[in-house]
Design a protein around this motif. Structure first.
Motif, mmCIF file in Angstrom:
data_model
loop_
_atom_site.group_PDB
_atom_site.id
_atom_site.type_symbol
_atom_site.label_atom_id
_atom_site.label_comp_id
_atom_site.label_asym_id
_atom_site.label_seq_id
_atom_site.Cartn_x
_atom_site.Cartn_y
_atom_site.Cartn_z
ATOM 1 N N UNK A 190 -11.480 -8.855 0.079
ATOM 2 C CA UNK A 190 -10.020 -9.272 0.570
ATOM 3 C C UNK A 190 -9.472 -9.077 -0.704
ATOM 4 N N UNK A 191 -9.008 -10.443 -1.326
ATOM 5 C CA UNK A 191 -8.395 -10.191 -2.455
ATOM 6 C C UNK A 191 -8.723 -9.164 -3.024
ATOM 7 N N UNK A 192 -9.512 -8.848 -3.926
ATOM 8 C CA UNK A 192 -10.518 -7.566 -4.988
ATOM 9 C C UNK A 192 -9.755 -6.363 -4.391
ATOM 10 N N UNK A 193 -10.459 -6.324 -2.854
ATOM 11 C CA UNK A 193 -9.549 -4.847 -2.614
ATOM 12 C C UNK A 193 -7.680 -4.864 -2.078
ATOM 13 N N UNK A 194 -7.250 -5.942 -2.102
ATOM 14 C CA UNK A 194 -5.325 -6.328 -2.405
ATOM 15 C C UNK A 194 -4.960 -5.526 -3.829
ATOM 16 N N UNK A 195 -6.322 -6.027 -4.925
ATOM 17 C CA UNK A 195 -5.993 -5.824 -5.852
ATOM 18 C C UNK A 195 -5.554 -4.498 -6.633
ATOM 19 N N UNK A 196 -6.777 -3.893 -6.291
ATOM 20 C CA UNK A 196 -7.473 -2.487 -6.934
ATOM 21 C C UNK A 196 -6.483 -1.609 -5.531
ATOM 22 N N UNK A 197 -6.508 -2.147 -4.720
ATOM 23 C CA UNK A 197 -5.353 -0.972 -4.121
ATOM 24 C C UNK A 197 -3.753 -0.981 -4.809
ATOM 25 N N UNK A 198 -2.847 -2.454 -4.707
ATOM 26 C CA UNK A 198 -2.042 -2.238 -5.684
ATOM 27 C C UNK A 198 -2.074 -0.960 -6.872
ATOM 28 N N UNK A 199 -3.224 -1.179 -7.425
ATOM 29 C CA UNK A 199 -2.451 -0.567 -8.811
ATOM 30 C C UNK A 199 -3.190 1.101 -8.133
ATOM 31 N N UNK A 200 -2.644 1.473 -6.716
ATOM 32 C CA UNK A 200 -2.723 3.062 -6.587
ATOM 33 C C UNK A 200 -1.511 3.225 -6.499
ATOM 34 N N UNK A 201 -1.239 4.564 -6.349
ATOM 35 C CA UNK A 201 0.007 5.006 -6.965
ATOM 36 C C UNK A 201 0.271 5.118 -4.979
ATOM 37 N N UNK A 202 -0.554 4.907 -4.118
ATOM 38 C CA UNK A 202 -0.571 4.536 -2.091
ATOM 39 C C UNK A 202 1.184 4.273 -2.231
ATOM 40 N N UNK A 203 1.751 5.174 -0.875
ATOM 41 C CA UNK A 203 3.429 3.527 -0.740
ATOM 42 C C UNK A 203 3.209 2.757 -0.513
ATOM 43 N N UNK A 204 4.122 2.141 -0.297
ATOM 44 C CA UNK A 204 3.945 0.197 0.340
ATOM 45 C C UNK A 204 2.981 -0.182 1.481
ATOM 46 N N UNK A 205 4.227 1.110 2.447
ATOM 47 C CA UNK A 205 3.852 0.446 4.002
ATOM 48 C C UNK A 205 2.590 1.282 4.452
ATOM 49 N N UNK A 206 2.187 2.249 3.802
ATOM 50 C CA UNK A 206 0.688 2.839 3.763
ATOM 51 C C UNK A 206 -0.298 1.394 3.274
ATOM 52 N N UNK A 207 -0.090 1.125 2.145
ATOM 53 C CA UNK A 207 -0.976 0.013 1.630
ATOM 54 C C UNK A 207 -1.021 -1.207 3.083
ATOM 55 N N UNK A 208 0.130 -1.468 3.191
ATOM 56 C CA UNK A 208 0.286 -2.422 4.242
ATOM 57 C C UNK A 208 -0.344 -2.314 5.016
ATOM 58 N N UNK A 209 0.060 -0.957 6.058
ATOM 59 C CA UNK A 209 -1.245 -0.441 7.686
ATOM 60 C C UNK A 209 -2.249 -0.566 6.940
ATOM 61 N N UNK A 210 -3.129 0.026 6.121
ATOM 62 C CA UNK A 210 -4.769 -0.139 5.313
ATOM 63 C C UNK A 210 -5.139 -1.998 5.094
ATOM 64 N N UNK A 211 -4.503 -2.842 5.413
ATOM 65 C CA UNK A 211 -4.899 -3.452 4.655
ATOM 66 C C UNK A 211 -4.221 -4.686 6.362
ATOM 67 N N UNK A 212 -4.024 -4.086 7.196
ATOM 68 C CA UNK A 212 -3.658 -5.186 8.826
ATOM 69 C C UNK A 212 -5.070 -4.529 8.784
ATOM 70 N N UNK A 213 -5.599 -3.006 8.867
ATOM 71 C CA UNK A 213 -6.891 -2.470 10.274
ATOM 72 C C UNK A 213 -7.671 -3.479 9.266
#
Length: 579
Positions: A416-439
């Motif tokens: 999960x931590x590795x996914x979170x780190x990779x996701x942070x480097x994308x241009x996906x907006x912060x609310x969408x990132x939060x939704x993805x990680x919660x799912x």
């Protein structure tokens, strides 16, 4: 033998009060179709029919029942349902039944075959779990594919999405050549390629095809209305042996994925082509004690069966027509707040036809009222961000677990931590990132406590998780999110249920959608509907989306629209539907 007969009779006794369901259970028709809307007991009938036949020693010897479902989540649920139905049987009989059943989806079946025999195309297929599964669009845009090959992939992908059967059949080998020569050497394969390679493999190897026809002599297909032409090509290869029995379950009115290639009129096509006996379940058990919900269900289905049939006007307290959109939002939020205060155990969903500024008004109002909710509007199976997130999850999973690392809680947290780190480097907006990680967390938490999952071997667990990610199916686990309120599109809600549902923005241009129906309408300034041969299918498709939204509710559905647009679904369907 007497004991087996006793178990069979118990199943018959259970269904004895419903003649339509009992007819399916006792059917000896080699090929049949069951029209089974939401709430009509389809799953119970399907599972018990399989168990009943197995208790009757059908199929025999080495033969198996192949049960094909639409999603990985449905596969898991079906396994749990079978285990539940046979829990009272002796251990030896339970083991025999489970051994005689293979539950999967189309991609799962294709992977099974390619892992064993795909070496004919490439040795890479023997280790499919190490391949990166990508969409055709990604293959065209991001990878080293020649200009000519990009055209091949693009045209084929478009044909699949638009259900062009002839083109799909005639160009499958050309498409597969790109997969074999360009993508597999670089450790890539497309979603479509998993099935197209399997189709070609079976076509070119008759002995292999015969082997699977003799192995899977009984085929049970659930959610049949969601099949596209590639699914059908694979299924029909197995059916070229007339001895292979077929059971089809589904509901034509829940076909809402036409925009990605699901085939219209499938039940009629297969009924005629394979001389299938037709059964129609007629009792809605979910709503049988709920007059209002039963009325809506019956009226929508009546319209679908004969769109030209005018119905008597009926008023319902479930339908509200507001002066402004702000009033509509205020009313929904007030009722959500009251519902949670009255019963904290109930869950709610607000379903909308599409994302947009109107939904933002609702979200802002919920935030202002300090009402917690889960924003699932970003969980769009066709959006590039949603698919990118799955690819990140799958890639990091393969890196972390493909050695001998066990799938345990501590290692899952590292993943999960590795996914979170990779996701942070994308241009996906912060609310969408939060939704993805919660799912993502909800998915992991739901499977680790799942009894069926816990019984799997390490290899089977790996394959299960990878299949969910590679097939972009995290959306199927929205029900694992514990928030009292979820906001999502109707299309994303397919297969899920809540105690109470709010269908918001049931307005012209939204539902019916502008592209789907309104753009070609001759009554743009005075909204009404005139059905004819040209627009009848589009009308039914839009009605199907509405019906799926309605049937996501276990107890109550609230339908609303506002007058600050030219028309509403309620107005458009006036004499056809319910007001």
């Amino acid at each position: 033998m007497n004991k087996l007969l006793e178990y069979q009779n118990e199943i018959i006794d259970y269904f004895n009060s419903d003649i339509q369901q009992l007819s399916v259970i006792q059917s000896v028709a080699p090929r049949f179709i069951v029209e089974a809307p939401a709430g009509y007991g389809k799953t119970k009938v399907l599972i018990n029919k399989v168990v009943y036949d197995l208790l009757c020693n059908k199929p025999k010897n080495h033969e198996k029942v192949l049960m094909i479902t639409f999603s990985i989540n449905s596969t898991s649920k079906m396994k749990q349902d079978i285990e539940k139905e046979i829990s009272c049987l002796p251990d030896n009989l339970k083991k025999r039944i489970k051994r005689k059943v293979k539950i999967t989806n189309y991609h799962g079946l294709a992977r099974l075959i390619l892992r064993k025999y795909g070496v004919e195309f490439s040795e890479k297929l023997l280790r499919m779990e190490e391949l990166d599964v990508i969409d055709d669009e990604v293959a065209i845009g991001n990878y080293l594919v020649s200009k000519e090959d990009k055209m091949v992939v693009g045209k084929y992908n478009e044909a699949v999405k638009t259900a062009k059967a002839v083109f799909i059949h005639n160009n499958i080998e050309e498409y597969n050549n790109v997969i074999i020569n360009q993508l597999l050497p670089n450790n890539y394969i497309t979603h479509n390629g998993i099935i197209t390679l399997t189709i070609q493999l079976l076509k070119e190897n008759n002995e292999l095809l015969v082997f699977y026809q003799q192995l899977f002599t009984n085929i049970v297909v659930d959610e049949f209305q969601d099949s596209n032409h590639l699914n059908l090509m694979l299924l029909e290869l197995l059916l070229t042996n007339e001895k292979v029995k077929l059971q089809i379950y589904g509901d034509h009115l829940q076909r809402i994925y036409g925009f990605i290639g699901t085939v219209p009129n499938l039940f009629d096509i297969f009924s005629e082509k394979y001389d299938c006996k037709y059964y129609k379940l007629q009792t809605n058990y979910r709503f049988k004690d709920n007059r209002e919900m039963l009325m809506i269900d019956n009226k929508v289905r009546s319209v679908a069966s004969n769109a030209y049939n005018k119905l008597d006007k009926t008023h319902s307290e479930y339908i509200k027509y507001h002066e402004t959109h702000q009033e509509e939002v205020h009313d929904i939020v007030s009722r959500l707040k009251k519902g949670i205060e009255e019963n904290s155990q109930r869950n709610f969903a607000v379903l909308v036809p599409q994302r947009g500024q109107d939904v933002d008004v609702l979200i802002n109002e919920l935030k202002y009222q300090d009402i917690t909710f889960y924003n699932a509007l970003n969980i769009d199976v066709n959006h590039k961000d949603y698919r990118l997130f799955h690819e990140i999850c799958a890639s990091e999973f393969q890196k972390h677990f493909m050695s001998s690392v066990k799938i345990i809680k501590s290692e899952i947290n590292k993943w999960f931590q590795k996914v979170e780190y990779r996701l942070a480097s994308t241009e996906i907006d912060i609310d969408t990132k939060s939704s993805f990680l919660k799912l993502f967390k909800a998915f992991v938490n739901s499977i680790v406590v799942n009894s069926t999952y816990r019984k799997l071997t390490q290899k089977e667990k790996t394959e299960y998780i990878l299949e969910v990610l590679l097939e972009h199916e995290l959306s199927r686990y929205l029900s694992a999110i514990k928030d009292d309120i979820q906001i999502l599109t109707i299309h994303s809600s397919k297969g899920l249920e809540w105690d109470e549902v709010f269908l918001m923005d049931m307005e012209e241009g939204k539902l019916p959608s502008w592209r789907g129906m309104c753009i070609d309408c001759d009554y743009k300034e005075n909204c009404k509907i005139e059905l004819n041969e040209d627009n009848e299918m589009v009308f039914i498709e839009q009605l199907s989306v509405f019906y799926v939204g309605v049937t996501r509710a276990r107890e109550r559905v609230n339908i609303s629209a506002s007058k600050n647009v030219r028309a509403t679904l309620i107005k458009i369907y006036h004499v056809y539907l319910m007001c």
